[in-house]
Design an enzyme around this catalytic site. Structure first.
Site, PDB file in Angstrom:
ATOM      1  N   ASN A   1       0.873  -1.173   0.000  1.00 18.07           N
ATOM      2  CA  ASN A   1       0.000   0.000   0.000  1.00 18.07           C
ATOM      3  C   ASN A   1       0.912   1.226   0.000  1.00 18.07           C
ATOM      4  OD1 ASN A   1      -1.749   2.100   0.641  1.00 18.07           O
ATOM      5  ND2 ASN A   1      -2.846   0.962   2.246  1.00 18.07           N
TER       6      ASN A   1
ATOM      7  N   ARG B   1      -2.578  -1.675  -3.610  1.00 10.82           N
ATOM      8  CA  ARG B   1      -3.559  -0.602  -3.705  1.00 10.82           C
ATOM      9  C   ARG B   1      -3.114   0.297  -4.850  1.00 10.82           C
ATOM     10  NH1 ARG B   1      -3.520   4.754  -0.292  1.00 10.82           N
ATOM     11  NH2 ARG B   1      -5.434   5.713  -1.005  1.00 10.82           N
TER      12      ARG B   1
ATOM     13  N   HIS C   1     -10.331   6.464  -2.211  1.00  6.56           N
ATOM     14  CA  HIS C   1     -10.425   5.816  -0.895  1.00  6.56           C
ATOM     15  C   HIS C   1     -11.515   4.744  -0.890  1.00  6.56           C
ATOM     16  CE1 HIS C   1      -8.730   9.761   0.933  1.00  6.56           C
ATOM     17  NE2 HIS C   1      -7.751   8.874   0.874  1.00  6.56           N
TER      18      HIS C   1
ATOM     19  N   ARG D   1      -3.377  19.070   1.190  1.00  7.04           N
ATOM     20  CA  ARG D   1      -4.134  19.394  -0.032  1.00  7.04           C
ATOM     21  C   ARG D   1      -5.254  20.371   0.318  1.00  7.04           C
ATOM     22  NH1 ARG D   1      -5.220  13.243  -1.753  1.00  7.04           N
ATOM     23  NH2 ARG D   1      -3.511  12.665  -0.366  1.00  7.04           N
TER      24      ARG D   1
ATOM     25  N   GLY E   1      -9.734  10.523  11.686  1.00  6.38           N
ATOM     26  CA  GLY E   1     -11.093  10.063  12.025  1.00  6.38           C
ATOM     27  C   GLY E   1     -11.106   9.102  13.206  1.00  6.38           C
TER      28      GLY E   1
ATOM     29  N   GLU F   1      -7.383  -1.257   4.944  1.00  5.95           N
ATOM     30  CA  GLU F   1      -7.270  -1.347   3.479  1.00  5.95           C
ATOM     31  C   GLU F   1      -6.461  -2.587   3.082  1.00  5.95           C
ATOM     32  OE1 GLU F   1      -5.593   2.579   3.584  1.00  5.95           O
ATOM     33  OE2 GLU F   1      -7.016   3.332   2.127  1.00  5.95           O
TER      34      GLU F   1
HETATM   35  C1  LIG Z   1      -6.510   8.811  -2.666  1.00  2.63           C
HETATM   36  C2  LIG Z   1      -5.785   9.438  -1.526  1.00  2.63           C
HETATM   37  O1  LIG Z   1      -5.919  10.589  -1.284  1.00  2.63           O
HETATM   38  O2  LIG Z   1      -5.027   8.606  -0.805  1.00  2.63           O
HETATM   39  P1  LIG Z   1      -4.173   8.979   0.508  1.00  2.63           P
HETATM   40  O3  LIG Z   1      -5.150   9.450   1.534  1.00  2.63           O
HETATM   41  O4  LIG Z   1      -3.512   7.684   0.890  1.00  2.63           O
HETATM   42  O5  LIG Z   1      -3.208  10.053   0.125  1.00  2.63           O
HETATM   43 MG   LIG Z   2      -4.400   5.932   3.889  1.00  3.20          MG
END
Ligand SMILES: CC(=O)OP(=O)(O)O
Ligand SMILES: [Mg+2]
Ligand SMILES: Nc1ncnc2c1ncn2[C@@H]1O[C@H](COP(=O)(O)OP(=O)(O)O)[C@@H](O)[C@H]1O
Length: 411
Positions: A7, A98, A187, A248, A340, A391
């Site tokens: 992953n 993944r 996700h 982000r 979370g 996951e």
């Molecule tokens: C799709 C995604 O944002 O994955 P991660 O949270 O692992 O960065």
């Molecule tokens: Mg993650």
């Protein structure tokens, strides 16, 4: 069947080895072996941590210049040293990965071929901090274990592949849709696992539940799940849309991007870095994208950390409201991912906005952050759960369901 799972994230490469027999257990199994390489914790170094179900541990540090070498060193601890759990690398029957973006074609766990690798590489354009490292993991296995071990890609987009058109078509040009510019959602492995686990914990049937799953890790997204199907989600064409995240931005007015592009010196590469790596909690606080650092800075009365937290909660509440409207009602709100599962203050503040619906947390249960438990008060009209996302286990189960074994794959 011995199943190795990789992953890969933007800052780490996690890996687990599971052994599954002929029937699937009710509860997730503990892996025989778990390992992680952290690429970013110490500049210039790859930090390897390994532990086994039997309690053995191993730690190592390697220079970051050769990532493949670091992955090879991590995998070697499966068959060498104190953490050895295999006699031989050939004991691995199948490797599951993944893969974040599967585009329109890949909606099911898929045996990796040269064509699948090309597609993952092509889709890296839309998941620039994810698909390249997923591919790196696949190629590392080819180099270290050879081509005889079957490798399977399990896509984060797959669970959202049945969104209704009104949820996946963007209100831009119709041609966008024809070019594959649409909401994919991410996700999915986590959202689907958490939905199934929630039904199990509540003793209810998944096909009669309305759920909102909140995956709050480094990346954050919500899914509106009706009777086991994802009908709406906050991430979109890329894993950048929706909630505010660690580094982000989530959704911002697209007009800001046009404005920035028109400013001298700003180009696509710089925008990408700004929105994916320098924004979110990190960008606003100026400190870190790690919620633990934000919470401790708030305790020191740092105003930018407080603002970052407040925007995070505002964005979370607003998007939960949107998912609620898509579902038209709610049986359970589910929290998962590092934030979370652990940040009681985030859950408390997010839930406070929905008290008008009769949603009520049990404050003591919430403060204790128990895994895989219902933390709503007895009277609450909506259940609230913490589910530890698994996951890797879900990927191992997908591999097991594909029914491969080294023997059948090599004939
Ligand atoms: C799709 C995604 O944002 O994955 P991660 O949270 O692992 O960065
Ligand atoms: Mg993650
Ligand atoms: N005890 C904690 N309290 C608050 N936040 C936490 C705690 N433990 C982990 N986190 C948060 O979880 C985030 C990572 O979540 P995780 O799901 O592991 O991320 P990833 O997306 O890399 O899989 C960290 O950035 C950190 O902010």
């Amino acid at each position: 069947m011995k199943i190795l799972v990789l992953n890969a994230g933007s800052s780490s490469q996690k890996s687990c080895l599971y052994e599954l027999g002929e029937s699937l257990p009710q509860e997730p199994l503990t892996p025989l072996w778990e390992a992680q390489i952290d690429w970013t914790k110490q500049p210039g170094m790859a930090l390897i941590e390994v532990k086994t179900g039997g309690g053995a541990v191993f730690e190592d540090k390697l220079p970051l210049d050769d990532r493949l070498k670091a992955i090879a060193s991590m995998l070697e601890t499966l068959w060498c040293g104190d953490t050895q759990v295999l006699d031989n690398p050939t004991d691995i029957d199948i490797v599951g990965h993944r893969v974040v973006h599967g585009g329109e074609e890949y909606r099911l766990p898929t045996l990796i071929t040269a064509e699948v690798k090309d597609a993952i590489a092509r889709l890296a354009e839309y998941a620039p901090i994810h698909n390249p490292v997923n591919l790196e993991g696949i190629e590392a296995i080819e180099q270290i274990l050879g081509n005889s071990v079957p490798q399977v890609a399990v896509f984060d987009t797959a669970f959202h592949s049945q969104l209704p058109p009104a949820a996946y078509v963007y209100p831009g040009l119709y041609e966008w849709l024809e070019q594959g510019i649409r909401r994919y959602g991410f996700h999915g492995i986590s959202h689907q696992y958490c939905a199934q686990r929630t039904a199990q914990i509540l003793g209810r049937n998944l096909d009669s539940l309305r759920l909102i799953t909140c995956h709050l890790g480094n990346g954050c997204s919500l899914a509106a799940i009706l009777n086991g199907y994802s009908i709406d989600t906050t991430m979109g064409f890329t894993p950048l849309e929706g909630l505010m995240m660690g580094s982000r931005s989530g959704s911002v007015d697209p007009g800001i991007l046009i404005h920035l592009l028109r400013q001298s010196g700003m180009d696509a590469e710089k925008l990408d870095k700004m929105l994916n790596s320098l924004s979110g909690l990190k960008g606003i606080s100026g400190l870190s994208g790690d919620m633990r650092h934000i919470l401790s800075a708030i305790a020191q009365e740092n105003p930018r950390a407080t603002l970052a937290f407040d925007i995070y909660v505002h964005s979370l509440r607003k998007h939960i409201g949107a998912m609620l409207a898509s579902l038209g009602g709610l049986d359970a709100l589910v929290f998962t991912g590092g934030v979370g599962e652990n940040a009681a203050a985030v859950r408390e503040q997010a839930c406070a906005a929905f008290e008008f619906l009769g949603l009520q947390l049990d404050p003591q249960e919430n403060a204790a952050s128990p895994r895989d438990r219902d933390i709503a008060s007895f009277e609450s009209k909506i259940r609230v759960l913490i589910v530890h996302t698994q996951e890797d286990w879900a990927i191992a189960v997908s591999c097991w369901q594909l029914g491969f074994s080294a023997a059948s794959a090599t004939g």
